[in-house]
Write an enzyme that holds these catalytic residues in place. Sequence first.
Site, short mmCIF file in Angstrom:
data_model
loop_
_atom_site.label_atom_id
_atom_site.label_comp_id
_atom_site.label_asym_id
_atom_site.label_seq_id
_atom_site.Cartn_x
_atom_site.Cartn_y
_atom_site.Cartn_z
N ALA A 1 -9.30 6.04 4.15
CA ALA A 1 -9.19 7.18 5.06
C ALA A 1 -10.48 7.97 5.15
CB ALA A 1 -8.05 8.13 4.66
N GLY A 2 -10.81 8.36 6.39
CA GLY A 2 -11.94 9.24 6.64
C GLY A 2 -13.16 8.58 7.22
N GLY B 1 -7.62 9.75 9.58
CA GLY B 1 -7.91 9.85 11.00
C GLY B 1 -8.96 10.87 11.38
N LYS C 1 0.89 -1.16 0.00
CA LYS C 1 0.00 0.00 0.00
C LYS C 1 0.92 1.21 0.00
CE LYS C 1 -3.09 2.80 2.68
NZ LYS C 1 -3.45 3.22 4.05
N ASN D 1 -8.84 2.31 9.75
CA ASN D 1 -8.10 1.97 10.96
C ASN D 1 -8.67 2.73 12.16
OD1 ASN D 1 -5.70 0.75 12.37
ND2 ASN D 1 -5.31 2.91 12.75
N THR D 2 -8.59 4.06 12.14
CA THR D 2 -9.00 4.85 13.30
C THR D 2 -10.48 4.70 13.59
OG1 THR D 2 -7.30 6.45 12.67
CG2 THR D 2 -8.86 7.14 14.35
#
Length: 259
Positions: A188-189, A161, A100, A210-211
Amino acid sequence: MQNDVLRIAGREFRSRLIVGTGKYKSFQEMQRAHEASGAEIVTVAVRRVNLTDKTKESMLDYIDTKKFFILPNTAGCYTADEAIRTARLAREVGLSNWIKLEVIGDEKTLFPDNFALVEATKVLVKEGFVVMPYTNDDLIAARRLIDAGAAAVMPLGAPIGSGLGIQNPANMRILREMITTVPLIVDAGVGTASDATIAMELGADAVLMNTGIAGAQNPVLMAEAMKHAVIAGRQAYLAGRMQKKLYASASSPLGGVGR
């Protein structure tokens, strides 16, 4: 739905949810969240993993490679050369020849440097890597990356994040319409389950997060919620939503059946 699989570079995955490894309170919590997510791909930041000292604990000890495919990433790299070296290191230590690819262009926003991404993609593809670049939600950047040999394109839904969800649905629709040769993976987001569902309803082939899981008050429960959200969004996309109308339309019309 039984035959609806995610294909990347000739490899098939049943789950369309890809999860990360950072920001958990412990490796044990991360492990439980991974199991609850139903994901098959786990991305790992090469720079944040103990790859050399086998006497020390490593997050890799908590990822069952019989269940999960490890996707190394070049998080923390700010130049094409840094990202290329990091990808080579991941392959040399036996993680994977998949990568990635992240090349950050701005320290505050963590927005990608698309010029450096294209440069690094060209080099790594020539060296036999399967490259999946994290990029902006920009059609032209995506086309450049595909031309460079990317096996997938991974546009951001919002800053890394941030948990803001999909900020530009129009761009995602354009990307979905125009990109047909490689998977489109929102990266992301995503902050909660509805964000993941929206991404999939817009036509994303998969969602990486992830977050949104690790930062939840109950990461394991959120991981399970994300699993169902991605499935629901995919099913809704394939089903095709009803046409939007300005005025009411009776759900039980007087004419038709029985008359």
